[in-house]
Scaffold this active site. Structure first.
Site, PDB file in Angstrom:
ATOM      1  N   LYS A 180      10.807 117.061  -3.730  1.00 56.47           N
ATOM      2  CA  LYS A 180      10.015 117.939  -2.862  1.00 56.47           C
ATOM      3  C   LYS A 180       9.097 118.768  -3.738  1.00 56.47           C
ATOM      4  O   LYS A 180       9.517 119.736  -4.363  1.00 56.47           O
ATOM      5  CB  LYS A 180      10.909 118.852  -2.021  1.00 56.47           C
TER       6      LYS A 180
ATOM      7  N   SER B 256      12.701 121.207  -4.694  1.00 52.47           N
ATOM      8  CA  SER B 256      11.674 122.251  -4.615  1.00 52.47           C
ATOM      9  C   SER B 256      11.585 123.070  -5.896  1.00 52.47           C
ATOM     10  O   SER B 256      11.299 122.536  -6.958  1.00 52.47           O
ATOM     11  CB  SER B 256      11.951 123.131  -3.390  1.00 52.47           C
TER      12      SER B 256
END
Length: 315
Positions: free
Chosen positions: A250, A225
């Site tokens: 991600k 992320s």
């Protein structure tokens, strides 16, 4: 349905533009269409902020007597999270959606200051490697990394190892700010696209870098992320090489909502891309090296990166 707290007092804060976008509003009740400022997107039930009377849609104007109108939301969240140094109540000035202004106070004493997400290992020899371990991208990440960099330079470091292993991400805005600490003013940090919308304006580094020391990023399969966003920005700008194992993959921007029964709902509200527009979702970032390279090996990779970027930059 209430937005997940990232301030420590029960508030989720966004810019005016993000507030309009996420509430599907064309403008505010008083006709304004703000793009900046700090706005309340969510208030958690029973939180300090709710008890003080802060509401969804309020714009924060001052914290502890200092204007925050030109501050990014994550910086204001950091101020709220820390409370006051002497334990005194924290004064807030805010404006309702109808334009009325009010003052409230939040308790200055918290259960305890949040621990720093950053640790620093100074070099053991002159011009050696300083290792900055960043465990998560919370509201303190950029400020604490900046402090670690200053201490590393003062300690005679010749290179920085930014360790993002097992860093699952956090606030994407902090990922942008951490990457910006190493980038030149004007560099593209991150590109993003909202759900059901076209590309948004890219995130740009808005100040000179905090350090010019060579940089190596350490990553693994748990790097995800916001951590991948920072890594992609630094490698994409030929500022750092990446060592370790392929990252998680991600590239989604998600919001977490608390429901009335205590459960949660995760919504995907957008995607982010590297400065070159590469989508890393489900793909991750493949490292340049399996282990930390020496400075000559790293510089060879960076030199090739700069040569590859040169035609695109001049086009």
């Amino acid at each position: 349905m209430l937005k997940y707290d990232v301030s420590g007092v029960g508030l989720n804060l966004v810019t005016g533009e993000e507030y309009l976008e996420r509430t599907n509003a064309a403008r505010l009740e008083d006709g304004r269409r703000p793009s900046a400022g700090v706005w309340v997107l969510g208030v958690i039930q029973g939180s300090l902020a709710e008890q003080a009377g802060v509401r969804l849609g309020d714009e924060l104007l001052e914290v502890a007597g200092h204007s925050v109108c030109a501050s990014p939301p994550f910086k204001v969240a950091s101020l709220l999270q820390g409370g006051s140094a002497d334990g005194a109540d924290l004064a807030l000035k805010a404006r309702r959606l109808d334009g009325s202004v009010y003052d409230v106070s939040l308790p200055g004493k918290r259960a305890g200051p949040s621990s720093s997400p950053v640790s620093l290992e100074l070099p053991r020899a002159p011009s050696g490697d300083a290792v900055v371990k960043l465990r998560r991208f919370d509201a303190r990440a950029a400020a604490d990394v900046a402090g670690a960099l200053a201490r590393a330079e003062a300690g005679g470091a010749g290179r920085v190892i930014l360790d993002l292993r097992s860093n699952r991400g956090g606030l994407v805005t902090e990922g942008v700010e951490v990457a910006s600490l190493f980038l030149a003013e004007g560099d593209v940090v991150l590109r993003s696209q909202g759900r059901g919308a076209g590309a948004r304006p890219p995130y740009i580094a808005r100040s000179p870098p905090a350090t010019s020391l060579p940089l190596v990023l350490l990553v693994d399969g748990q790097t995800a992320s916001a951590a991948e966003a920072a890594a992609g920005a630094l490698r994409g700008n030929c500022r750092a090489v990446v060592a370790g194992r392929q990252t998680f993959g991600k590239g989604l921007i998600q919001s977490v909502y608390e429901l009335s029964d205590g459960s949660g709902l995760v919504l995907t509200v957008g995607k982010y891309f590297t400065p070159a527009g590469v989508d890393i979702d489900r793909e991750g970032i493949e490292p340049d090296f399996r282990s930390v390279p020496d400075q000559q090996q790293a510089e060879e990779v960076l030199r090739a990166c700069r040569l590859e970027r040169a035609p695109a930059a001049s086009a």
